[in-house]
Design a protein around this motif. Structure first.
Motif, mmCIF file in Angstrom:
data_model
loop_
_atom_site.group_PDB
_atom_site.id
_atom_site.type_symbol
_atom_site.label_atom_id
_atom_site.label_comp_id
_atom_site.label_asym_id
_atom_site.label_seq_id
_atom_site.Cartn_x
_atom_site.Cartn_y
_atom_site.Cartn_z
ATOM 1 N N SER A 25 8.276 -0.536 -10.009
ATOM 2 C CA SER A 25 9.291 -0.859 -10.774
ATOM 3 C C SER A 25 9.612 -2.465 -10.692
ATOM 4 N N GLY A 26 10.836 -2.769 -10.359
ATOM 5 C CA GLY A 26 11.160 -4.211 -10.328
ATOM 6 C C GLY A 26 11.495 -4.799 -11.482
ATOM 7 N N CYS A 27 12.483 -4.853 -11.861
ATOM 8 C CA CYS A 27 13.002 -5.212 -13.353
ATOM 9 C C CYS A 27 13.298 -6.542 -13.243
ATOM 10 N N ALA A 28 13.728 -6.976 -12.219
ATOM 11 C CA ALA A 28 14.110 -8.503 -11.926
ATOM 12 C C ALA A 28 13.089 -9.503 -12.312
ATOM 13 N N GLY A 29 13.464 -10.734 -12.767
ATOM 14 C CA GLY A 29 12.304 -11.853 -13.120
ATOM 15 C C GLY A 29 11.867 -11.542 -14.311
ATOM 16 N N ASN A 99 11.942 1.217 -3.912
ATOM 17 C CA ASN A 99 10.954 0.269 -4.062
ATOM 18 C C ASN A 99 11.682 -1.127 -4.458
ATOM 19 N N ARG A 100 12.808 -1.547 -3.922
ATOM 20 C CA ARG A 100 13.320 -2.784 -4.374
ATOM 21 C C ARG A 100 12.870 -3.975 -3.939
ATOM 22 N N TRP A 101 11.664 -3.894 -3.103
ATOM 23 C CA TRP A 101 10.953 -4.749 -2.523
ATOM 24 C C TRP A 101 10.172 -5.483 -4.057
ATOM 25 N N ALA A 102 9.961 -4.592 -4.998
ATOM 26 C CA ALA A 102 9.217 -4.872 -6.228
ATOM 27 C C ALA A 102 9.947 -6.080 -7.037
ATOM 28 N N ARG A 103 11.448 -6.195 -6.766
ATOM 29 C CA ARG A 103 12.036 -7.277 -7.424
ATOM 30 C C ARG A 103 11.832 -8.914 -7.042
ATOM 31 N N LEU A 104 11.019 -8.811 -5.810
ATOM 32 C CA LEU A 104 10.777 -9.986 -5.464
ATOM 33 C C LEU A 104 9.862 -10.715 -6.396
ATOM 34 N N ARG A 108 6.035 -9.764 -7.987
ATOM 35 C CA ARG A 108 5.625 -9.944 -9.471
ATOM 36 C C ARG A 108 4.491 -10.661 -10.021
ATOM 37 N N ASP A 109 4.259 -11.733 -9.186
ATOM 38 C CA ASP A 109 3.278 -12.582 -9.502
ATOM 39 C C ASP A 109 2.001 -12.371 -8.620
ATOM 40 N N ALA A 110 1.885 -11.550 -7.898
ATOM 41 C CA ALA A 110 0.954 -11.363 -6.735
ATOM 42 C C ALA A 110 -0.403 -10.341 -7.456
ATOM 43 N N PRO A 111 -1.756 -10.617 -7.108
ATOM 44 C CA PRO A 111 -2.739 -9.690 -7.492
ATOM 45 C C PRO A 111 -2.453 -8.106 -6.755
ATOM 46 N N ALA A 112 -2.709 -7.284 -7.851
ATOM 47 C CA ALA A 112 -2.336 -5.834 -7.464
ATOM 48 C C ALA A 112 -3.557 -4.868 -7.862
ATOM 49 N N SER A 113 -3.759 -3.932 -7.413
ATOM 50 C CA SER A 113 -4.586 -2.620 -7.639
ATOM 51 C C SER A 113 -3.846 -1.500 -7.487
ATOM 52 N N PHE A 114 -3.813 -0.665 -8.633
ATOM 53 C CA PHE A 114 -3.022 0.757 -8.639
ATOM 54 C C PHE A 114 -4.106 1.679 -8.977
ATOM 55 N N ALA A 115 -4.078 2.729 -8.114
ATOM 56 C CA ALA A 115 -5.010 3.787 -8.221
ATOM 57 C C ALA A 115 -4.222 5.148 -8.368
ATOM 58 N N VAL A 116 -4.812 6.094 -8.800
ATOM 59 C CA VAL A 116 -4.084 7.306 -9.198
ATOM 60 C C VAL A 116 -5.215 8.380 -8.823
ATOM 61 N N PHE A 117 -4.869 9.510 -7.980
ATOM 62 C CA PHE A 117 -5.701 10.603 -7.641
ATOM 63 C C PHE A 117 -5.193 11.706 -8.025
ATOM 64 N N PRO A 132 1.870 -13.790 -0.625
ATOM 65 C CA PRO A 132 1.704 -15.119 0.086
ATOM 66 C C PRO A 132 2.215 -14.810 1.569
ATOM 67 N N ASP A 133 2.152 -15.656 2.410
ATOM 68 C CA ASP A 133 2.444 -15.715 3.712
ATOM 69 C C ASP A 133 3.938 -15.325 3.991
ATOM 70 N N GLY A 134 4.205 -14.605 4.679
ATOM 71 C CA GLY A 134 5.673 -14.097 4.830
ATOM 72 C C GLY A 134 6.180 -13.162 3.865
ATOM 73 N N VAL A 135 5.631 -12.947 2.669
ATOM 74 C CA VAL A 135 6.290 -12.023 1.713
ATOM 75 C C VAL A 135 6.332 -10.394 2.125
ATOM 76 N N ALA A 136 5.243 -10.181 2.638
ATOM 77 C CA ALA A 136 5.163 -8.622 3.087
ATOM 78 C C ALA A 136 6.119 -8.477 3.924
ATOM 79 N N GLU A 137 6.374 -9.212 4.947
ATOM 80 C CA GLU A 137 7.531 -9.090 5.967
ATOM 81 C C GLU A 137 8.759 -8.773 5.313
ATOM 82 N N ARG A 138 9.063 -9.781 4.200
ATOM 83 C CA ARG A 138 10.364 -10.011 3.618
ATOM 84 C C ARG A 138 10.571 -8.580 2.549
#
Length: 239
Positions: A25-29, A99-104, A108-117, A132-138
């Protein structure tokens, strides 16, 4: 893979409101870029996609529902955001509670892979991001809001679902992890989404298992087992 019609219908409503088959999700940005524009993260996201499994037990990768690229450009994310905008809720801020973390913005700008099984037991989705460094911790520090333990959501076609959200206590995976269960009641159907967010260095991963409520124990076992195998493959491919 084919689901019974009622399960497909209920699952669609659940994923629209919770954004969870992904936990996306993450509709901010800012909005997504036009599809014809070159994605600066295409190569990095392609490497993440190579780190995805192709099968877990009897659940096989559904290629036409899987994709890679900048997170905000993923077709699944764009479609989910549009559906979320068209969904009404008594607690609108809770629609992306897991998944409020997805608002960061960095997510939103990061490389991503989405897989469905999928198999006859349900659906598994796995999202992998290189941050980027430190964002996963945030992202891991953004907790599940207590006020979002119960809410309702009504989709554009008038389908109303009731949701309950609770933390799920599991042993820690990777550097840190947390899990939750979202239960969706719609008519006579009850679905449970088991979702787990984990950090492996600067990689952030999210596993979600969607299945009928009577398969809850199996879903929890799948959530953990899939994530353990996903981590093993990630470490081999991305190290």
């Amino acid at each position: 893979m084919a689901h019974p019609p009622r399960l497909r219908k209920a699952a669609a409503a659940a994923l629209t409101a919770v954004t969870a088959l992904t936990a996306l999700s993450g509709c901010a940005g800012g909005g997504a870029a036009a599809p014809e524009e070159a994605d600066p993260n295409a190569e990095a996201a392609g490497m993440l996609h190579q780190a995805q499994m192709v099968q877990y037990g009897s659940a096989k990768l559904i290629a036409d529902q899987s994709e890679s690229g900048s997170y905000a450009r993923l077709g699944t994310v764009r479609a989910t955001e549009q559906l979320r905008e068209a969904t009404e809720s008594d607690r609108p801020d809770c629609l992306d509670s897991v998944n409020r973390w997805a608002r960061l913005g960095e997510v939103r700008d990061a490389p991503a892979s989405f897989a469905v099984f999928g198999d006859e037991h349900g659906t598994i989705s796995h999202l992998l991001l290189d941050l980027p460094d430190g964002v996963a911790e945030r992202a891991m520090d953004i907790e599940l809001p207590e006020e979002c333990s119960e809410y309702t959501a009504t989709t554009e076609d008038g389908q109303t679902s009731a949701f309950t959200v609770r933390p799920l206590e599991l042993a820690t995976l990777a550097d840190e992890s947390r899990a939750a269960v979202v239960e969706t009641r719609m008519g006579g159907d009850t679905l449970r989404l088991h979702t787990l967010l984990y950090r492996n260095g600067d990689y952030l991963g999210s596993t979600s298992v969607l299945a009928p409520a009577d398969r809850s124990q199996r879903s929890e076992e799948t959530l953990v087992g899939f994530t353990e195998e996903a981590l093993e493959r990630e470490r081999k491919v991305l190290s």
